[in-house]
Design an enzyme around this catalytic site. Structure first.
Site, PDB file in Angstrom:
ATOM      1  N   ALA A 126       0.799  -1.233   0.000  1.00  0.00           N
ATOM      2  CA  ALA A 126       0.000   0.000   0.000  1.00  0.00           C
ATOM      3  C   ALA A 126       0.828   1.277   0.000  1.00  0.00           C
ATOM      4  CB  ALA A 126      -0.918   0.000   1.220  1.00  0.00           C
ATOM      5  N   SER A 127       2.140   1.175  -0.095  1.00  0.00           N
ATOM      6  CA  SER A 127       2.968   2.372   0.031  1.00  0.00           C
ATOM      7  C   SER A 127       3.058   3.191  -1.252  1.00  0.00           C
ATOM      8  CB  SER A 127       4.388   1.996   0.487  1.00  0.00           C
ATOM      9  OG  SER A 127       5.010   1.142  -0.457  1.00  0.00           O
TER      10      SER A 127
ATOM     11  N   GLY B 155       1.928   3.258  -5.899  1.00  0.00           N
ATOM     12  CA  GLY B 155       1.350   2.616  -7.068  1.00  0.00           C
ATOM     13  C   GLY B 155      -0.082   2.155  -6.903  1.00  0.00           C
TER      14      GLY B 155
ATOM     15  N   ARG C  86       6.339  -2.355   3.783  1.00  0.00           N
ATOM     16  CA  ARG C  86       7.538  -2.169   4.604  1.00  0.00           C
ATOM     17  C   ARG C  86       7.866  -0.695   4.771  1.00  0.00           C
ATOM     18  NH1 ARG C  86      11.786  -5.959   1.630  1.00  0.00           N
ATOM     19  NH2 ARG C  86      10.744  -4.960  -0.138  1.00  0.00           N
TER      20      ARG C  86
ATOM     21  N   SER D  51      -1.167 -10.165 -13.300  1.00  0.00           N
ATOM     22  CA  SER D  51      -0.536  -9.481 -14.426  1.00  0.00           C
ATOM     23  C   SER D  51      -0.899 -10.205 -15.713  1.00  0.00           C
ATOM     24  CB  SER D  51       0.987  -9.480 -14.255  1.00  0.00           C
ATOM     25  OG  SER D  51       1.641  -9.059 -15.441  1.00  0.00           O
TER      26      SER D  51
ATOM     27  N   TYR E 293       9.417 -13.799 -12.989  1.00  0.00           N
ATOM     28  CA  TYR E 293       8.217 -13.057 -12.595  1.00  0.00           C
ATOM     29  C   TYR E 293       6.980 -13.682 -13.235  1.00  0.00           C
ATOM     30  CZ  TYR E 293       4.879  -9.141 -12.509  1.00  0.00           C
ATOM     31  OH  TYR E 293       3.769  -8.353 -12.352  1.00  0.00           O
TER      32      TYR E 293
ATOM     33  N   LYS F  54       3.424 -15.443 -11.657  1.00  0.00           N
ATOM     34  CA  LYS F  54       2.057 -15.045 -12.006  1.00  0.00           C
ATOM     35  C   LYS F  54       1.257 -16.228 -12.556  1.00  0.00           C
ATOM     36  CE  LYS F  54       2.455 -10.895 -10.552  1.00  0.00           C
ATOM     37  NZ  LYS F  54       1.732 -10.486  -9.334  1.00  0.00           N
TER      38      LYS F  54
ATOM     39  N   VAL G 239       1.365  -0.966 -16.247  1.00  0.00           N
ATOM     40  CA  VAL G 239       0.871   0.102 -15.380  1.00  0.00           C
ATOM     41  C   VAL G 239       2.079   0.913 -14.913  1.00  0.00           C
ATOM     42  CG1 VAL G 239      -0.443   0.699 -13.319  1.00  0.00           C
ATOM     43  CG2 VAL G 239      -1.005  -1.384 -14.587  1.00  0.00           C
TER      44      VAL G 239
ATOM     45  N   THR H  20       4.036   2.174 -12.485  1.00  0.00           N
ATOM     46  CA  THR H  20       4.272   2.046 -11.050  1.00  0.00           C
ATOM     47  C   THR H  20       5.774   1.888 -10.816  1.00  0.00           C
ATOM     48  OG1 THR H  20       4.160  -0.374 -10.963  1.00  0.00           O
ATOM     49  CG2 THR H  20       2.070   0.829 -10.850  1.00  0.00           C
TER      50      THR H  20
END
Length: 264
Positions: free
Chosen positions: A14-15, A17, A38, A145, A160, A164, A195, A197
């Site tokens: 939640a920090s 993007g 974090r 994704s 990655y 996914k 996106v 981010t």
């Protein structure tokens, strides 16, 4: 979204993007939102931004690669709010851009812990929280994704992509288990295309992939995915969104080296 007013939503990553945008959207829809990451200082900025809204935002520092942090998180939410009604599993990492031939087992384990294992544990504890309160209308939303639908010829994304694909299989497996016990808890997956981010932040700045990917392609905004989350939550009780692909319109996707990133 009216039926969710006053309910409790957990949002991971939640920090910044997508995660930050989802938190803001849900708070403005009058939910009690717990955001975890974090980087607590960045969530404090979001708290200041949202403190006059009708909903509430509670930032909690949490390392989702540590099981004890996740268990402690759910204990804190239970004590303060009663439990979790909505879980948006958004946190994810892309790694440093190494391929399968030059990557490290340490990075692979880190990516799998964040992108797969933590999602499984947060989802399991959300279901447990709902069951303990005899609630049958919760919702788990996994942010995946487009990489979970195709293996692109881009070495920087191969592991990655594997995480996914795993998330896609595990999401469907959990949905089947919920259905097998006649649960009303819904499970949805959102699979965005590119996106804008910070997910590529750990790839070396010398990498043409990281330097040019946003400049070469049309990209979505985090707010677009946040709006998609609220649209899914607003769906009638008899409708379940399984896997929603959300991609930008524009020219064919290419990476920083001119390699195609289109779905095959």
């Amino acid at each position: 979204m009216e039926r969710w007013r006053g309910r409790v939503a957990l949002v991971t990553g939640a920090s910044s993007g997508i995660g930050a945008a989802v938190c803001e959207n849900l708070v403005k829809n009058e939910l009690k939102v717990v955001g975890i990451a974090r980087r607590i200082e960045k969530m404090q900025d979001l708290y200041e931004k949202l403190k006059t809204e009708k909903g509430t935002f509670l930032p909690i520092k949490c390392d989702i690669t540590k099981d004890e942090d996740i268990y402690s998180l759910f204990d804190q939410i239970k004590e303060k709010f009663g439990g979790v009604d909505i879980c948006v599993n958004n946190a994810g990492i892309c790694g440093t851009g190494l391929g399968l031939l030059d990557g490290t087992t340490e990075e692979w384990r880190q990516m799998y812990n964040v992108n797969v294992i933590a999602i499984c544990l947060c989802s399991k504890l959300t279901v447990k929280s709902l069951q303990e309160r005899n609630l049958d209308d919760g919702h788990i939303i996994n942010i995946s994704s487009i990489a979970g639908h195709c293996v692109q010829n881009v070495r920087e994304l191969h592991f990655y992509t594997a995480t996914k694909f795993s998330l896609k299989a595990l999401s469907e497996g959990l949905r089947q288990e919920l259905q097998s016990i006649n649960s009303g808890i819904k499970l949805s997956v959102i699979s965005p295309g590119l996106v804008k981010t910070e997910i590529l932040r750990d790839i070396s700045l010398d990498s043409s992939f990281n330097k040019n990917i946003m400049e070469l392609n049309t990209s979505l905004k985090p707010e677009d995915i946040a709006q998609t989350v609220s649209q899914i939550l607003a769906a009638p009780s008899y409708m379940e969104v399984l896997d929603m692909l959300v991609v930008p319109r524009g020219k064919p996707m290419v990476d920083g080296k001119g390699r195609s990133m289109d779905m095959k």
